[in-house]
Design a protein around this motif. Structure first.
Motif, PDB file in Angstrom:
ATOM      1  N   GLN A   1     -94.310   5.791  51.514  1.00 42.90           N
ATOM      2  CA  GLN A   1     -93.704   6.817  52.358  1.00 42.90           C
ATOM      3  C   GLN A   1     -94.746   7.649  53.080  1.00 42.90           C
ATOM      4  O   GLN A   1     -94.510   8.132  54.185  1.00 42.90           O
ATOM      5  CB  GLN A   1     -92.767   7.697  51.528  1.00 42.90           C
ATOM      6  CG  GLN A   1     -91.615   6.884  50.959  1.00 42.90           C
ATOM      7  CD  GLN A   1     -90.542   7.756  50.338  1.00 42.90           C
ATOM      8  OE1 GLN A   1     -90.026   8.660  50.959  1.00 42.90           O
ATOM      9  NE2 GLN A   1     -90.185   7.468  49.097  1.00 42.90           N
ATOM     10  N   LEU A   2     -95.895   7.827  52.437  1.00 41.11           N
ATOM     11  CA  LEU A   2     -96.955   8.581  53.108  1.00 41.11           C
ATOM     12  C   LEU A   2     -97.605   7.746  54.203  1.00 41.11           C
ATOM     13  O   LEU A   2     -97.765   8.196  55.333  1.00 41.11           O
ATOM     14  CB  LEU A   2     -98.015   9.003  52.088  1.00 41.11           C
ATOM     15  CG  LEU A   2     -97.678  10.196  51.203  1.00 41.11           C
ATOM     16  CD1 LEU A   2     -98.657  10.280  50.053  1.00 41.11           C
ATOM     17  CD2 LEU A   2     -97.722  11.482  52.008  1.00 41.11           C
ATOM     18  N   THR A   3     -97.960   6.515  53.862  1.00 35.78           N
ATOM     19  CA  THR A   3     -98.741   5.735  54.820  1.00 35.78           C
ATOM     20  C   THR A   3     -97.919   5.303  56.022  1.00 35.78           C
ATOM     21  O   THR A   3     -98.435   5.254  57.136  1.00 35.78           O
ATOM     22  CB  THR A   3     -99.344   4.482  54.153  1.00 35.78           C
ATOM     23  OG1 THR A   3     -98.290   3.755  53.516  1.00 35.78           O
ATOM     24  CG2 THR A   3    -100.391   4.841  53.132  1.00 35.78           C
ATOM     25  N   GLU A   4     -96.641   5.020  55.821  1.00 37.66           N
ATOM     26  CA  GLU A   4     -95.850   4.530  56.954  1.00 37.66           C
ATOM     27  C   GLU A   4     -95.749   5.570  58.061  1.00 37.66           C
ATOM     28  O   GLU A   4     -95.629   5.233  59.232  1.00 37.66           O
ATOM     29  CB  GLU A   4     -94.452   4.099  56.495  1.00 37.66           C
ATOM     30  CG  GLU A   4     -93.560   5.252  56.114  1.00 37.66           C
ATOM     31  CD  GLU A   4     -92.225   4.799  55.542  1.00 37.66           C
ATOM     32  OE1 GLU A   4     -92.008   3.592  55.394  1.00 37.66           O
ATOM     33  OE2 GLU A   4     -91.402   5.688  55.237  1.00 37.66           O
TER      34      GLU A   4
ATOM     35  N   PRO B   1    -102.508   2.824  65.432  1.00 36.00           N
ATOM     36  CA  PRO B   1    -103.014   1.498  65.087  1.00 36.00           C
ATOM     37  C   PRO B   1    -104.029   1.576  63.953  1.00 36.00           C
ATOM     38  O   PRO B   1    -105.202   1.251  64.134  1.00 36.00           O
ATOM     39  CB  PRO B   1    -103.662   1.034  66.398  1.00 36.00           C
ATOM     40  CG  PRO B   1    -104.099   2.295  67.059  1.00 36.00           C
ATOM     41  CD  PRO B   1    -103.121   3.359  66.657  1.00 36.00           C
ATOM     42  N   VAL B   2    -103.565   2.000  62.780  1.00 38.30           N
ATOM     43  CA  VAL B   2    -104.502   2.063  61.645  1.00 38.30           C
ATOM     44  C   VAL B   2    -104.050   1.059  60.592  1.00 38.30           C
ATOM     45  O   VAL B   2    -102.882   0.719  60.500  1.00 38.30           O
ATOM     46  CB  VAL B   2    -104.543   3.467  61.012  1.00 38.30           C
ATOM     47  CG1 VAL B   2    -105.158   4.456  61.974  1.00 38.30           C
ATOM     48  CG2 VAL B   2    -103.165   3.916  60.591  1.00 38.30           C
ATOM     49  N   SER B   3    -104.996   0.615  59.793  1.00 40.66           N
ATOM     50  CA  SER B   3    -104.649  -0.317  58.714  1.00 40.66           C
ATOM     51  C   SER B   3    -104.045   0.467  57.572  1.00 40.66           C
ATOM     52  O   SER B   3    -104.171   1.692  57.483  1.00 40.66           O
ATOM     53  CB  SER B   3    -105.890  -1.044  58.225  1.00 40.66           C
ATOM     54  OG  SER B   3    -106.719  -0.128  57.534  1.00 40.66           O
ATOM     55  N   ARG B   4    -103.392  -0.254  56.692  1.00 38.20           N
ATOM     56  CA  ARG B   4    -102.780   0.387  55.546  1.00 38.20           C
ATOM     57  C   ARG B   4    -103.831   1.074  54.677  1.00 38.20           C
ATOM     58  O   ARG B   4    -103.615   2.162  54.146  1.00 38.20           O
ATOM     59  CB  ARG B   4    -102.039  -0.664  54.732  1.00 38.20           C
ATOM     60  CG  ARG B   4    -101.076   0.035  53.838  1.00 38.20           C
ATOM     61  CD  ARG B   4    -100.202  -0.797  53.037  1.00 38.20           C
ATOM     62  NE  ARG B   4     -99.869   0.084  51.911  1.00 38.20           N
ATOM     63  CZ  ARG B   4     -98.666   0.285  51.471  1.00 38.20           C
ATOM     64  NH1 ARG B   4     -97.668  -0.336  52.003  1.00 38.20           N
ATOM     65  NH2 ARG B   4     -98.445   1.109  50.464  1.00 38.20           N
ATOM     66  N   ALA B   5    -104.977   0.429  54.560  1.00 38.76           N
ATOM     67  CA  ALA B   5    -106.052   0.991  53.725  1.00 38.76           C
ATOM     68  C   ALA B   5    -106.533   2.325  54.295  1.00 38.76           C
ATOM     69  O   ALA B   5    -106.742   3.288  53.552  1.00 38.76           O
ATOM     70  CB  ALA B   5    -107.200  -0.005  53.630  1.00 38.76           C
ATOM     71  N   GLU B   6    -106.659   2.378  55.613  1.00 36.02           N
ATOM     72  CA  GLU B   6    -107.092   3.632  56.228  1.00 36.02           C
ATOM     73  C   GLU B   6    -106.054   4.726  55.987  1.00 36.02           C
ATOM     74  O   GLU B   6    -106.402   5.865  55.663  1.00 36.02           O
ATOM     75  CB  GLU B   6    -107.267   3.445  57.737  1.00 36.02           C
ATOM     76  CG  GLU B   6    -108.556   2.752  58.138  1.00 36.02           C
ATOM     77  CD  GLU B   6    -108.555   2.442  59.625  1.00 36.02           C
ATOM     78  OE1 GLU B   6    -109.012   3.297  60.401  1.00 36.02           O
ATOM     79  OE2 GLU B   6    -108.076   1.359  60.013  1.00 36.02           O
ATOM     80  N   ALA B   7    -104.797   4.349  56.156  1.00 34.97           N
ATOM     81  CA  ALA B   7    -103.714   5.311  55.945  1.00 34.97           C
ATOM     82  C   ALA B   7    -103.712   5.786  54.499  1.00 34.97           C
ATOM     83  O   ALA B   7    -103.465   6.960  54.221  1.00 34.97           O
ATOM     84  CB  ALA B   7    -102.371   4.695  56.312  1.00 34.97           C
ATOM     85  N   GLU B   8    -104.018   4.861  53.586  1.00 35.79           N
ATOM     86  CA  GLU B   8    -104.055   5.249  52.179  1.00 35.79           C
ATOM     87  C   GLU B   8    -105.164   6.247  51.902  1.00 35.79           C
ATOM     88  O   GLU B   8    -104.986   7.189  51.135  1.00 35.79           O
ATOM     89  CB  GLU B   8    -104.233   4.006  51.299  1.00 35.79           C
ATOM     90  CG  GLU B   8    -102.926   3.582  50.671  1.00 35.79           C
ATOM     91  CD  GLU B   8    -103.038   2.293  49.889  1.00 35.79           C
ATOM     92  OE1 GLU B   8    -104.154   1.947  49.446  1.00 35.79           O
ATOM     93  OE2 GLU B   8    -101.998   1.630  49.734  1.00 35.79           O
TER      94      GLU B   8
END
Lengths: 684, 305
Positions: free
Chosen positions: A125-128, A135-142
Motif C-alpha cells: 500500500q505504501l509503495t504503490e 517511473p520508480v522500481s519497487r525496490a526504490e519505492a520500498e
C-alpha cells in the motif's frame, strides 16, 4: 535516503490554493441538501489552515470536493479551485487522478482502522502510491517507504512492510496513513480529523509529528477538526464553518483570542476549561444545526444565536472585513453587542468547588478487585489470559463526582461494569453500603446504581418510543401504577430538558443531545444513588457536550446524586470531578482530590496525560510528546511497573519490581519515582 | 497456517463420514436390501439366504465398518443391479459430470462476474437494470424448461448442436449453458452487492485519494475484497453441479453421475447409492475446504486469525 527532488519550488507569494465560491449539493429525500454553500478559502505555501466546525458543518465535504472525491450523487460547483495556478475545476478526472491526487495533494482520513485496505500488505500500500505515479522500481519505492516509516516513528520499519493493517494498532495505522500520504512529497496535505479516533497521548504524538514533518518538508496543510484545542496549537489560519458556510476567518491567534462571530464565541464557551476556573458554568448553544434544504433566508445561525435580531432571520448576513484575511459573516447588531458580556456573567452560577464533597462517607467500595478475560487469538488459537483489572481498590463517596480516567484498553469500562454488578470480579469484592453487590437482587441493584452509556445512538432501542424507553425500568421492576409511572416519566423528561412532544417519538427522530438526555432520564427514573456515566459525551459535539455536562451537574445538585464519571477527556474531568482516579493497564496508578491530582500530578502517566490534553492556546505549539510508543497489549504485560516501557523517568528498579501503593499528600499513587516525578514537575 | 489447514482437513473428513454413516443407517432402516436383491415376490428362504450371504444380518455398525474398510482399499462394493463393481460404474459416469460441471462453472463465471462488476460500477443505470433482469429471469426460469427451449432452438429449429448425448464436445455446449445459467443469479448479485460495499468503503476512498481510478481501482484495489464471498458461493455452486445436475443430465440424456444416482435409487442399489453419497459429501466438504483455503490466501485476516 535523501528526500526526492520536489522540482521547482515557487517561492512567490501567490497562494498555493485559492478556492472561490465552492458549493456542494446532495439530493436527498427531503430536498436538495446544501452541504457547502459558496465558500472561499485561500492557503499560502507552507501554511496550515485549520477548518473548524461541528459535525454536519460541511468541513469534510469541502476537503472531498477539493479532490473531487465526493459520492457520485453529490454535485460540486465552484467559480474556481486554483491549485498552484491551475484551476482544478477544468481538469479532467483522469488528469486529476494521474497528476494531482496522491501526488501533489494527499489526504489523511479520520478512521485509521478502516482507511487501509485489509487484504494488502503495508509495503504494497505504501509503495504503490509511488509506483503508480512515478517511473520508480519497487525496490526504490520500498526504500522511500522505510525512510518515511522511520520518520513517522514506527520502530523496525523494514519488517512493517510485510505486515497487514489488522496487525497494527490505531495509532500505528494512522502513522502508516501519514507515511503513505508523504510518499510523493505532496505540496498540500489535507488531514481530516487525523487524531479524533485516537487516544490523547497518541493524538499528541501524531500532531507533533505532523507539525514537525510540515516544517521539514515545507508542505502546506489543511487540518480539519472539531477540536478547538487541536486547531489552536496546529493552525496558522482558521476558518470556522457552520452549516456549510465559513462564518469567520483569520489567524489562529486573532480568531481564538478575539472571536467575532457569535458561533465562534459560543463554541469556545462550550469547551470545558476554556474559561479556566471550574466555577464557571459551561456556555452552550441551544438547538441544533439546521438542515440546509430548500431556500435559505437570513443567517443559518440565527435560530441558535443569543444576539439574533429580526434582520438576522430575514436578511443574508454581510461579510465584514477586519483586516487582510480577517473576516466574519454576521449582521453583528448594535443593539445586542454587549449581550455576550452579560451572557458570560450569567455563566458564573455553578456552586464553587467544594472539597468537602470528596470527604463524604463512602457509598460504594471496591476492594482488591481483579478480573481476567480469556482471549482467543485466531480461530483455533489457545486461550490466553488478559488481566483487565489487577487489584483495584476504590471508594465512591456520597455526593461526589469521581472521575475514572485512562486511555482505551486501560480497564475503565470493565471496572464500571463490575461496579454495576454486571460482571463478577474474579477475586475481591464490591460493596454497596453493607451489602456485597453480587448478592443483591437485580431490582434492588437497579434502584441503587444506574448507567449512562457513551453512544446515545446504539444504547436506545430504536423500536421503542422515548416515553417507553424512559419508563421501562419502572415497568420491569413493577414500581407504581401505570398512571404513576406515566407521571414520573413526564416529570423526569422535564428534569432532563426533553420537550413533552418527544414522548411518542422514536430515538432516530431525536438529535444526539436529545437522545443522551433520554438515556439520562432512563437512568434517573429509578431514583438511583449512584450514576455511572461511561463517556457520556464523547460521541457528541462540543456544543451539545456542554449542555449535557451542565445538565448532569444541575441534576446532581437537585437530586443529590453521586457520579462515577468514566472518561478519557481531562478537560471534562477538570470541569466535573471532585476526585480523580487514573487507570493504566488495569490498575489505578493515582487517585486523589481533583485539584491535587491535576495541578500536582505525582505519577508520570498522569503528568503525560495532562501534557497531551491540548487546551485552547493559539500562542503555543503541540508540545513534544512525553510518552514513547503505544498503549501496550494487555496480554503481554510489561514486568515490574507496567508503565515503565513508556515512562520518561523509569529506572532499573521500575523494570524489576512492581511499585507499592503509597499516600503522598492525601493522594494515592503507585510509582517508585513518585517523589522524583513531582520534583520534576515543579521545575517545569 | 499449517495447523489451520490440518485442522480444517480433519474436520472435513469427520463431516464426510458422519453424513455417510447417517445415510447408510437410513437406507438400512428404510429398505430390506435382501428383499430388494431377491425381488419382490421371492420366497422367504431365498431372501434369508441372500441376507446371510451378503451379511445383512450382522449389526449395522459392523456392516458399515466392513464397507468403509473396503472403501479405504478402493473397493466400493458391487452393484446389485448392474452386477459390476461400483468403482467401475463411477469411473464410467464421472467424466461426463466433471466436464459438465467445470465447463458450466466457467460459463457462470464468464457471465456473472462481468455483469456484476458492470452493474456495481454504475448502480441504477441501464447496465444495472439489464443485469438485474437477467438475474431475475435466470432465477425464475426452471432449468428443465430452459433446457428444452435451447434444444428446440439450437438443436431442432437451427440444428447447430446435437439434441442429446455426451459423445463429443459439441454435446456439452448446450447443457453447460443451461447448467451454468442456473448459478448466474446468485453469483451475479453477490458480485454486485459485494463490490458496491467495497467501493463505498473507507479504504477505497483512500485508494482514490492516492490516485487510483477506473479498472486499476477495481482490479488492484477492490476486487480482492469483493472476491471473498464469491469464492465461497462458487464452491457451493460447483458442488451442486458435481453432485446434483440430475435435471440437466436427464434433459440432455447424458450419462453422468446424477443419472446414475437416480437410477440406483429407483432400483434400491444400496452399494451404488452409498458410494455416490460418500463421494458427493466428500466433494462438497473438499470444495468448501478449498474455498476456505483460497479465502485464507486472499485475506490475511483469515490466514493469521
Amino acid at each position: 535516503m535523501s528526500p526526492l527532488p520536489i522540482g521547482e519550488i515557487d517561492m512567490s507569494t501567490a497562494p498555493i490554493l485559492d478556492i472561490q465560491g465552492l458549493s456542494v449539493e446532495i439530493p436527498t429525500d427531503a430536498g436538495t441538501l446544501k452541504a457547502v454553500r459558496g465558500i472561499s478559502l485561500s492557503l499560502n505555501r507552507g501554511e496550515t489552515l485549520g477548518i473548524v466546525g461541528e459535525s454536519g458543518s460541511g468541513k469534510s465535504m469541502t476537503a472531498l470536493a477539493l479532490m473531487n472525491l465526493l459520492t457520485p450523487s453529490a454535485r460540486r460547483t465552484a467559480d474556481c479551485i486554483n491549485f498552484d495556478g491551475k484551476d482544478l475545476t477544468h481538469v479532467s478526472e483522469k488528469e486529476l487522478a494521474s497528476k494531482v491526487r496522491g501526488q501533489r495533494i494527499s489526504m489523511i482520513f479520520q478512521e485509521p482502522m478502516t482507511s487501509l485496505n485489509p487484504v494488502y500488505s503495508i509495503g504494497r500500500q505504501l509503495t504503490e502510491t509511488m509506483t503508480l505515479h512515478r517511473p520508480v522500481s519497487r525496490a526504490e519505492a520500498e526504500k522511500r517507504a522505510i525512510y518515511l516509516l522511520e520518520k513517522v516513528g514506527l520502530p523496525d520499519p523494514a519488517s512493517r512492510l510485510k505486515q497487514y493493517p489488522h496487525e497494527l494498532s490505531g495509532g500505528q495505522r494512522q502513522r502508516i496513513m501519514i507515511a503513505m500520504a508523504l510518499m510523493n512529497e505532496p505540496e498540500l496535505l489535507i488531514a481530516d480529523e487525523p487524531t479524533t479516533a485516537l487516544d490523547v497521548t497518541i493524538q499528541a504524538q501524531i500532531l507533533y509529528l505532523l507539525q514537525d514533518l510540515q516544517k521539514e518538508l515545507g508542505m502546506s496543510m489543511i487540518l480539519i477538526t472539531h477540536d478547538l484545542g487541536v486547531v489552536s496549537r496546529s493552525a496558522d489560519k482558521i476558518a470556522v464553518m457552520y452549516a456549510g458556510d465559513i462564518v469567520e476567518t483569520g489567524t489562529a491567534v486573532e480568531v481564538l483570542t478575539n472571536p467575532q462571530h457569535p458561533y465562534t464565541r459560543g463554541l469556545m464557551e462550550c469547551v470545558p476549561g476554556y474559561r479556566g476556573d471550574e466555577a464557571h458554568r459551561l456556555g452552550s448553544i441551544p438547538g441544533i444545526v439546521p438542515s440546509m434544504t430548500g431556500t435559505i433566508t437570513g443567517c443559518a445561525f440565527a435560530s441558535r444565536c443569543p444576539r439574533a435580531v429580526d434582520a438576522c432571520k430575514t436578511d443574508i448576513p454581510p461579510t465584514k472585513q477586519l483586516g487582510p484575511g480577517r473576516t466574519y459573516v454576521c449582521h453583528d447588531p448594535e443593539s445586542t453587542r454587549d449581550q455576550s458580556a452579560r451572557e458570560q456573567q450569567s455563566h458564573v452560577n455553578r456552586a464553587p468547588f467544594d472539597p468537602g464533597k470528596a470527604k463524604g462517607e463512602s457509598v460504594l467500595t471496591v476492594d482488591n478487585a481483579t478480573y481476567t478475560f480469556l482471549v482467543r487469538r485466531g480461530m483455533f488459537g489457545k486461550r490466553k489470559p488478559l488481566k483487565a483489572l489487577g487489584n483495584v481498590s476504590l471508594d465512591i463517596r456520597k455526593g461526589e463526582v469521581l472521575a475514572l480516567v485512562g486511555e482505551s484498553g486501560c480497564g475503565k469500562t470493565t471496572l464500571s461494569r463490575i461496579i454495576m454488578g454486571l460482571k463478577q470480579p474474579d477475586s475481591g469484592s464490591v460493596r454497596l453500603g453493607e451489602h456485597e453487590i453480587s448478592t443483591l437482587p437485580a431490582g434492588q441493584r437497579a434502584r441503587m446504581i444506574q448507567p449512562i452509556f457513551q453512544d446515545p445512538y446504539s444504547s436506545l432501542n430504536p423500536r421503542k418510543t422515548i416515553g417507553d424507553i424512559i419508563g421501562r425500568p419502572l415497568v420491569v421492576n413493577r414500581i407504581g401504577s401505570s398512571k404513576e409511572q406515566l407521571a414520573k416519566v413526564h416529570n423526569i423528561m422535564e428534569h432532563v430538558g426533553l420537550p413533552r412532544r418527544v414522548f411518542n417519538s422514536y430515538p432516530d427522530q431525536l438529535s444526539g443531545g436529545q437522545r443522551q438526555r433520554a438515556a439520562i432520564g432512563r437512568a434517573l427514573i429509578m431514583d438511583p444513588e449512584i450514576v455511572i456515566c461511561d463517556e457520556p459525551t464523547s460521541a457528541l459535539d462540543v456544543s451539545v457536550q456542554s449542555q449535557i455536562l451542565n445538565l448532569l451537574l444541575d441534576l446532581r445538585d437537585e437530586l443529590d446524586l453521586t457520579y462515577l464519571f468514566v472518561t478519557h477527556d481531562l478537560s471534562v474531568v477538570q470541569h466535573m470531578a471532585d476526585r480523580v482516579a487514573v487507570m493504566y493497564l488495569g490498575e489505578i496508578v493515582e487517585c486523589g482530590d481533583r485539584r491535587q491530582v491535576l495541578s500536582h500530578p505525582k505519577h508520570p502517566y498522569t503528568r503525560a496525560l495532562l501534557d497531551s490534553a491540548l487546551s485552547i492556546s493559539p500562542e503555543l505549539k503541540v508540545p513534544a510528546p512525553r510518552l514513547a510508543g503505544d498503549f501496550p497489549n494487555p496480554i503481554n504485560r510489561p514486568s515490574g511497573c507496567s508503565f515503565h516501557p513508556r515512562c520518561p523517568i523509569a529506572e532499573q528498579q521500575c523494570k524489576e519490581q512492581v511499585p507499592q501503593a503509597e499516600i503522598i499528600d492525601t493522594t494515592f499513587v503507585k510509582c517508585w519515582k513518585a517523589e522524583t516525578s513531582q520534583h520534576q514537575v515543579k521545575h517545569q | 497456517m499449517m495447523t489451520y489447514v490440518l485442522r480444517r482437513c480433519l474436520m472435513a473428513i469427520l463431516v464426510a463420514f458422519t453424513v455417510s454413516l447417517g445415510t447408510y443407517a437410513l437406507f438400512h432402516f428404510a429398505t430390506d436390501p435382501a428383499q430388494t436383491i431377491a425381488g419382490e415376490d421371492a420366497p422367504q428362504e431365498m431372501v434369508d439366504e441372500i441376507r446371510e450371504q451378503f451379511g445383512f444380518d450382522r449389526p449395522l455398525l459392523v456392516q458399515y465398518g466392513d464397507w468403509l474398510g473396503g472403501v479405504f482399499q478402493g473397493d466400493f462394493g458391487t452393484s446389485y443391479f448392474w452386477k459390476q463393481p461400483v468403482v467401475e460404474l463411477i469411473k464410467e459416469h464421472a467424466g461426463v459430470t466433471i466436464t459438465l460441471a467445470l465447463v458450466s462453472l466457467l460459463v457462470t463465471i464468464l457471465i456473472a462476474l462481468p455483469l456484476g462488476i458492470s452493474a456495481a460500477l454504475k448502480p441504477n443505470s441501464w447496465v444495472d437494470r439489464f443485469a438485474l433482469s437477467i438475474a431475475v429471469s435466470a432465477q425464475a426460469i426452471p432449468n428443465f424448461w430452459l433446457g428444452l427451449m435451447v434444444i428446440i432452438l439450437f438443436a431442432v429449429t437451427f440444428p447447430i448442436f446435437p439434441v442429446s448425448g455426451d459423445a463429443t464436445w459439441r454435446h456439452f455446449v448446450l447443457p453447460s449453458l443451461v447448467l451454468g445459467a442456473s448459478s448466474v443469479p446468485a453469483v451475479m448479485r453477490l458480485t454486485r452487492t459485494g463490490l458496491l460495499d467495497v467501493l463505498a468503503s473507507d479504504y477505497i476512498r483512500t485508494a482514490r485519494a492516492k490516485g487510483f481510478m477506473g479498472y486499476r481501482l477495481i482490479l488492484q484495489q477492490a476486487m480482492r475484497n469483493a472476491l471473498l464471498p464469491i469464492v465461497s458461493v462458487l464452491a457451493v455452486q460447483l458442488g451442486h453441479k458435481l453432485g446434483g445436475s440430475v435435471v440437466t443430465e436427464s434433459v440432455f440424456s447424458m450419462n453422468g453421475l446424477g443419472r446414475l444416482a437416480v437410477e440406483s435409487i429407483f432400483n434400491s442399489d444400496i452399494p451404488t447409492v452409498q458410494s455416490l453419497i460418500l463421494i458427493f459429501v466428500l466433494t462438497f466438504v473438499l470444495l468448501t475446504l478449498a474455498a476456505d483455503l483460497i479465502n485464507a490466501w486472499l485475506d490475511p485476516r483469515i490466514r493469521m486469525g
